[in-house]
Design a protein around this motif. Structure first.
Motif, PDB file in Angstrom:
ATOM      1  N   ASP A 141     -46.277-108.581 -94.433  1.00  0.00           N
ATOM      2  CA  ASP A 141     -46.432-108.121 -95.735  1.00  0.00           C
ATOM      3  C   ASP A 141     -47.766-109.027 -96.003  1.00  0.00           C
ATOM      4  O   ASP A 141     -48.388-107.841 -96.908  1.00  0.00           O
ATOM      5  CB  ASP A 141     -45.512-109.004 -96.915  1.00  0.00           C
ATOM      6  CG  ASP A 141     -44.829-108.670 -96.712  1.00  0.00           C
ATOM      7  OD1 ASP A 141     -44.112-107.693 -96.532  1.00  0.00           O
ATOM      8  OD2 ASP A 141     -43.572-109.640 -96.904  1.00  0.00           O
ATOM      9  N   PHE A 142     -48.751-110.055 -95.717  1.00  0.00           N
ATOM     10  CA  PHE A 142     -49.931-110.302 -96.156  1.00  0.00           C
ATOM     11  C   PHE A 142     -50.938-109.373 -95.545  1.00  0.00           C
ATOM     12  O   PHE A 142     -51.851-109.088 -96.236  1.00  0.00           O
ATOM     13  CB  PHE A 142     -50.520-111.600 -94.935  1.00  0.00           C
ATOM     14  CG  PHE A 142     -51.865-112.273 -95.525  1.00  0.00           C
ATOM     15  CD1 PHE A 142     -52.074-112.932 -96.898  1.00  0.00           C
ATOM     16  CD2 PHE A 142     -53.126-112.031 -95.210  1.00  0.00           C
ATOM     17  CE1 PHE A 142     -53.370-113.502 -96.870  1.00  0.00           C
ATOM     18  CE2 PHE A 142     -53.894-112.872 -94.604  1.00  0.00           C
ATOM     19  CZ  PHE A 142     -54.508-113.239 -96.039  1.00  0.00           C
ATOM     20  N   HIS A 143     -50.571-108.907 -94.868  1.00  0.00           N
ATOM     21  CA  HIS A 143     -51.396-106.956 -94.084  1.00  0.00           C
ATOM     22  C   HIS A 143     -51.358-105.939 -95.027  1.00  0.00           C
ATOM     23  O   HIS A 143     -52.294-105.389 -94.868  1.00  0.00           O
ATOM     24  CB  HIS A 143     -51.548-107.141 -92.506  1.00  0.00           C
ATOM     25  CG  HIS A 143     -52.106-108.222 -92.216  1.00  0.00           C
ATOM     26  ND1 HIS A 143     -51.672-109.259 -92.064  1.00  0.00           N
ATOM     27  CD2 HIS A 143     -53.647-107.985 -91.200  1.00  0.00           C
ATOM     28  CE1 HIS A 143     -52.091-110.697 -90.899  1.00  0.00           C
ATOM     29  NE2 HIS A 143     -53.354-109.269 -90.771  1.00  0.00           N
TER      30      HIS A 143
ATOM     31  N   PRO B 118     -48.352-102.644-102.246  1.00  0.00           N
ATOM     32  CA  PRO B 118     -48.813-102.383-101.059  1.00  0.00           C
ATOM     33  C   PRO B 118     -48.807-101.372-100.118  1.00  0.00           C
ATOM     34  O   PRO B 118     -49.057-100.375-100.796  1.00  0.00           O
ATOM     35  CB  PRO B 118     -47.198-103.039-100.163  1.00  0.00           C
ATOM     36  CG  PRO B 118     -46.648-103.082-101.659  1.00  0.00           C
ATOM     37  CD  PRO B 118     -46.944-102.484-102.323  1.00  0.00           C
ATOM     38  N   LEU B 119     -50.051-101.563 -98.701  1.00  0.00           N
ATOM     39  CA  LEU B 119     -50.144-100.532 -98.145  1.00  0.00           C
ATOM     40  C   LEU B 119     -48.842 -99.259 -97.833  1.00  0.00           C
ATOM     41  O   LEU B 119     -47.711 -99.604 -97.480  1.00  0.00           O
ATOM     42  CB  LEU B 119     -50.854-100.571 -96.978  1.00  0.00           C
ATOM     43  CG  LEU B 119     -52.109-101.230 -96.933  1.00  0.00           C
ATOM     44  CD1 LEU B 119     -52.253-101.385 -96.123  1.00  0.00           C
ATOM     45  CD2 LEU B 119     -52.838-100.476 -97.789  1.00  0.00           C
ATOM     46  N   VAL B 120     -48.909 -98.081 -97.897  1.00  0.00           N
ATOM     47  CA  VAL B 120     -48.068 -97.055 -97.598  1.00  0.00           C
ATOM     48  C   VAL B 120     -48.909 -96.331 -96.295  1.00  0.00           C
ATOM     49  O   VAL B 120     -49.986 -96.742 -96.756  1.00  0.00           O
ATOM     50  CB  VAL B 120     -47.688 -95.737 -98.852  1.00  0.00           C
ATOM     51  CG1 VAL B 120     -46.740 -96.967 -99.603  1.00  0.00           C
ATOM     52  CG2 VAL B 120     -48.753 -95.241 -98.692  1.00  0.00           C
ATOM     53  N   GLU B 121     -47.555 -95.327 -95.485  1.00  0.00           N
ATOM     54  CA  GLU B 121     -48.335 -95.106 -94.662  1.00  0.00           C
ATOM     55  C   GLU B 121     -49.050 -93.127 -95.241  1.00  0.00           C
ATOM     56  O   GLU B 121     -48.553 -92.951 -96.249  1.00  0.00           O
ATOM     57  CB  GLU B 121     -47.138 -94.376 -93.522  1.00  0.00           C
ATOM     58  CG  GLU B 121     -47.683 -93.571 -92.230  1.00  0.00           C
ATOM     59  CD  GLU B 121     -46.428 -93.936 -91.325  1.00  0.00           C
ATOM     60  OE1 GLU B 121     -47.003 -92.126 -90.332  1.00  0.00           O
ATOM     61  OE2 GLU B 121     -46.117 -94.745 -90.762  1.00  0.00           O
TER      62      GLU B 121
ATOM     63  N   LEU C  14     -63.779 -96.607 -96.098  1.00  0.00           N
ATOM     64  CA  LEU C  14     -62.735 -95.581 -96.319  1.00  0.00           C
ATOM     65  C   LEU C  14     -61.812 -95.998 -95.223  1.00  0.00           C
ATOM     66  O   LEU C  14     -62.470 -94.884 -94.366  1.00  0.00           O
ATOM     67  CB  LEU C  14     -62.907 -94.543 -96.934  1.00  0.00           C
ATOM     68  CG  LEU C  14     -62.216 -93.520 -97.441  1.00  0.00           C
ATOM     69  CD1 LEU C  14     -61.136 -94.191 -98.389  1.00  0.00           C
ATOM     70  CD2 LEU C  14     -62.592 -91.837 -97.810  1.00  0.00           C
ATOM     71  N   VAL C  15     -61.158 -96.130 -95.631  1.00  0.00           N
ATOM     72  CA  VAL C  15     -60.033 -95.988 -94.442  1.00  0.00           C
ATOM     73  C   VAL C  15     -58.080 -95.510 -94.639  1.00  0.00           C
ATOM     74  O   VAL C  15     -58.041 -95.594 -96.186  1.00  0.00           O
ATOM     75  CB  VAL C  15     -60.075 -97.804 -93.629  1.00  0.00           C
ATOM     76  CG1 VAL C  15     -60.934 -98.255 -93.494  1.00  0.00           C
ATOM     77  CG2 VAL C  15     -58.966 -98.299 -94.721  1.00  0.00           C
ATOM     78  N   ARG C  16     -57.603 -95.127 -93.602  1.00  0.00           N
ATOM     79  CA  ARG C  16     -55.884 -95.064 -93.909  1.00  0.00           C
ATOM     80  C   ARG C  16     -55.090 -95.201 -92.940  1.00  0.00           C
ATOM     81  O   ARG C  16     -55.121 -95.523 -91.836  1.00  0.00           O
ATOM     82  CB  ARG C  16     -56.602 -93.205 -93.685  1.00  0.00           C
ATOM     83  CG  ARG C  16     -54.802 -91.998 -93.710  1.00  0.00           C
ATOM     84  CD  ARG C  16     -54.853 -91.015 -94.097  1.00  0.00           C
ATOM     85  NE  ARG C  16     -55.702 -90.333 -94.395  1.00  0.00           N
ATOM     86  CZ  ARG C  16     -56.607 -88.937 -94.175  1.00  0.00           C
ATOM     87  NH1 ARG C  16     -56.835 -88.721 -92.566  1.00  0.00           N
ATOM     88  NH2 ARG C  16     -57.415 -88.182 -95.274  1.00  0.00           N
ATOM     89  N   VAL C  17     -54.516 -95.780 -93.468  1.00  0.00           N
ATOM     90  CA  VAL C  17     -53.557 -96.143 -92.905  1.00  0.00           C
ATOM     91  C   VAL C  17     -52.890 -95.627 -92.618  1.00  0.00           C
ATOM     92  O   VAL C  17     -52.386 -93.853 -92.840  1.00  0.00           O
ATOM     93  CB  VAL C  17     -52.498 -96.799 -94.119  1.00  0.00           C
ATOM     94  CG1 VAL C  17     -51.111 -97.742 -93.636  1.00  0.00           C
ATOM     95  CG2 VAL C  17     -53.318 -97.716 -94.991  1.00  0.00           C
TER      96      VAL C  17
ATOM     97  N   ASP D 117     -54.599 -99.147 -89.191  1.00  0.00           N
ATOM     98  CA  ASP D 117     -55.655 -98.013 -90.117  1.00  0.00           C
ATOM     99  C   ASP D 117     -56.910 -97.709 -89.509  1.00  0.00           C
ATOM    100  O   ASP D 117     -57.087 -98.605 -88.441  1.00  0.00           O
ATOM    101  CB  ASP D 117     -56.200 -99.576 -91.701  1.00  0.00           C
ATOM    102  CG  ASP D 117     -56.681-100.372 -90.385  1.00  0.00           C
ATOM    103  OD1 ASP D 117     -57.870-100.459 -90.589  1.00  0.00           O
ATOM    104  OD2 ASP D 117     -56.301-101.111 -90.733  1.00  0.00           O
ATOM    105  N   GLU D 118     -57.317 -96.896 -90.167  1.00  0.00           N
ATOM    106  CA  GLU D 118     -58.538 -95.917 -89.597  1.00  0.00           C
ATOM    107  C   GLU D 118     -59.190 -95.166 -89.931  1.00  0.00           C
ATOM    108  O   GLU D 118     -59.231 -94.986 -91.759  1.00  0.00           O
ATOM    109  CB  GLU D 118     -58.572 -94.069 -88.212  1.00  0.00           C
ATOM    110  CG  GLU D 118     -57.051 -95.249 -87.285  1.00  0.00           C
ATOM    111  CD  GLU D 118     -56.310 -93.430 -86.468  1.00  0.00           C
ATOM    112  OE1 GLU D 118     -57.755 -92.742 -86.522  1.00  0.00           O
ATOM    113  OE2 GLU D 118     -55.454 -93.478 -86.320  1.00  0.00           O
TER     114      GLU D 118
END
Length: 156
Positions: free
Chosen positions: A19-21, A45-48, A68-71, A82-83
């Motif tokens: 969850d922290f990540h 929180p992040l989502v795909e 800029l990163v994408r999950v 992430d990329e």
């Protein structure tokens, strides 16, 4: 292509570490010495498929970089990938792996596949970049451990 991998054991439940990540705003809390996050914009929180824009100052480099990163993958509670779409790397794929430890905590592993831009010139400075990356992740993982273990102690 160069890879980097480093693990640390954290005395915190795997779900807490995962969850922290999922909140990239924590990057500011675990930033290595010489790294300052000016802004972090995204949905948490992040989502795909979600994207996060980070404005970062990296000492001694002048100015602010935009990352800029994408999950690209989430597997609760064992993986966040992430990329980098935009930033100082030609390629940067970061796997945050979480596994239960033998002591009831979590093993956090950062696995990164990366490449610098600039062809031969980028490959020439890659050993320096690798050392800086190692220093950064030693500090980031230590800070993550400190924060999450303090949270567990406060809940006890």
């Amino acid at each position: 292509m160069p890879t980097f991998e480093r693990s640390i054991e954290i005395a915190a439940p795997i779900q807490s570490v995962y969850d922290f990540h999922l909140d990239t705003r924590n990057a500011e809390r675990i930033a290595s010495d010489g790294q300052e996050f000016v802004s972090i914009i995204g949905e948490f929180p992040l989502v795909e498929g979600g994207e996060v824009e980070l404005k970062v100052k990296m000492k001694p480099v002048p100015g602010t970089q935009t990352w800029l990163v994408r999950v690209t993958e989430l597997a609760e509670p064992v993986l966040v990938v992430d990329e980098m779409l935009k930033g100082p790397f030609a390629k940067f794929r970061h796997e945050h792996r979480f596994a239960p430890s033998a002591h009831g905590g979590t093993i956090l592993t950062d696995h990164i596949e990366w490449a610098l831009p600039g062809g031969a010139a980028g490959r020439l400075v890659a050993p320096i970049a690798a050392k800086l990356m190692e220093k950064s992740f030693v500090e980031r993982q230590a800070a993550t451990k400190r924060i999450l273990e303090a949270d567990v102690a406060a809940q006890s």
